[in-house]
Design an enzyme around this catalytic site. Sequence first.
Site, PDB file in Angstrom:
ATOM      1  N   ASP A   1      -1.273  -1.482  -0.512  1.00  0.00           N
ATOM      2  CA  ASP A   1      -2.566  -2.095  -0.817  1.00  0.00           C
ATOM      3  C   ASP A   1      -3.031  -3.003   0.329  1.00  0.00           C
ATOM      4  OD1 ASP A   1      -4.498  -2.611  -3.095  1.00  0.00           O
ATOM      5  OD2 ASP A   1      -3.859  -4.672  -2.744  1.00  0.00           O
TER       6      ASP A   1
ATOM      7  N   GLU B   1      -3.580   1.880   2.474  1.00  0.00           N
ATOM      8  CA  GLU B   1      -4.966   1.668   2.083  1.00  0.00           C
ATOM      9  C   GLU B   1      -5.529   0.679   3.093  1.00  0.00           C
ATOM     10  OE1 GLU B   1      -7.982  -0.306  -1.104  1.00  0.00           O
ATOM     11  OE2 GLU B   1      -6.240  -1.322  -0.312  1.00  0.00           O
TER      12      GLU B   1
END
Length: 576
Positions: A222, A286
Amino acid sequence: MSTPPASSSETSPSPASTTWWRDAVIYQVYPRSFADGDGDGIGDLPGITARLDHLAGLGVDAVWLSPFYTSPMADAGYDVADYRDVDPLFGTLADADRLIERAHALGLRVIVDLVPNHTSDQHAWFRAALTAGPGSPERERYIFRDGRGPDGAEPPNNWKSVFGGPAWTRVTEPDGTLGQWYLHLFDSGQPDLDWNHPEVRAEFLDVLRFWLDRGVDGFRVDVANGLVKAEGLPDWDEELALLSGATEDGPTPPMWDRDEVHEIYREWRTVLDSYEPAGSRMMVAEAWVEPPSRLAMYVRPDEMHQAFNFTYLGAAWEAPALRDAVDRSMSANEAVGAPTTWVLSNHDVVRHASRLGTGKPGSFVGIGLGPDDPQPDAELGLRRARAATALMLALPGSAYLYQGEELGLPEHTTLPDEAREDPTFHRHNGQVVGRDGCRVPIPWVADAPAYGFSPTGESWLPQPPEFGELAVDRQEGVEGSTLELYRRAIRLRRELGLGQGELRWDPTLGSDDVLAMRRSTPLGEVLVLTNLAPDPVAVPDGVRVVLSTEDGPHPERELARTGTIATDVTIWALLD
Ligand code: GLC
Ligand code: MG
């Protein structure tokens, strides 16, 4: 706590293929909205395990689970309070073990989400930092600073949160006075860690091992571009659109894509590589980074294996824009020897079946689509979504699917404000609707309460009536349905080896509004054509169409009869 599997290689689906991720189709499960096992209206791990057959039937290679860890849910679980446990809403660690075991038994790899940029404000480290006070070692794991101005009443710099409002929150010190500020690029419940701190680095190496020891096959990382901030935290006057990164020629934001993040991933890579069979554990970044050449730095041979390619997701539904996004992505990745990834939908963007039915089919990252916006044309959106997916699945590299897109689910654009949970909505005082519309629980059974999502009919977000017709049981076995189209495309992709091999644009068949590519794979030669022109185009001579995204039963036969490819249709054809 239950015992992790003795040897993870024993449970791996096919130990021989250590580079399985290079051309994998990976399905994102958003746990709270996939399937609710216990009837509380929130999806959970037992619910997912019970529905893994759906993924095996779809033919995907792996499942990526959004966070299911202990969390106060300030950002739907992207605020982690304990990286080594499961939130009671979602189940237990034993449930996670069972899920991994069942997935492996079905031949599915499992990727879990890792959230290293920030913890929850309920994490033990952050609570300790608050109690210990200014100047304590506990505060050094986060980014605490004194405020500006005479009383320190102004935030330390002018950064804004990605979710709206300031990126700093002032704390009350243990003695009851107003004190320091802490940085949070996202919600105030998500304090940023200081990645210069050796304990932070050590902790995450250990968290990686914890999940690898339980048998996971990889991590989705993330906000991978955010961990390191520029020295001195200089002011930054630009808006922070959700996760916008550096632009091709603009200035470099002090919070995104700093060169120093790469050291972190090199260290992680050595941990992954130490697991057997060597090379089989992967990481995907990401990172909302432009241009593709900057993004490619995350997938150099000693770093991550993949990075989400948001350039493609953000491209307009126009042949030149799509061609350009494909070319730029491919060449940047080829330069470092990494496979490209492709993705059209996820839990942060407006679902592509709705996005492509709007006048502005850009990415809508983070902002959502609400009742006051011009409403998408559902039919047009779905038609284009099917064509876009078939184009994506014909590209070399790895493709990511988001739960429900295989049903053609639209965004829920008319959710009532009271139902919204996304901090983006609340931190913008309702001026931005946010991401709830793509997170609505998915429909399994048309005639069941909550469309089969939950045995009690509870659902944490209300489902729109259109979901009934799109339920799995309405589409299963129905020729031409979106579900059967996905199944067929994924199966053919594998049979034809489309995830690997060369891509060449065909200059004769392609044009400003027709995409035509020739794919040479180890298994043969395939023509892929997407018609974005207002009029039908002729099926080229000497080809046999094996897939068409036209709806209705037997679309391939229909195409053979008319000899034309209608607007917003993709075909795959074999050369005779
Ligand atoms: C990532 C996640 C998003 C989350 C944010 C903060 O962008 O995809 O859902 O809100 O990070 O963790
Ligand atoms: Mg539940």
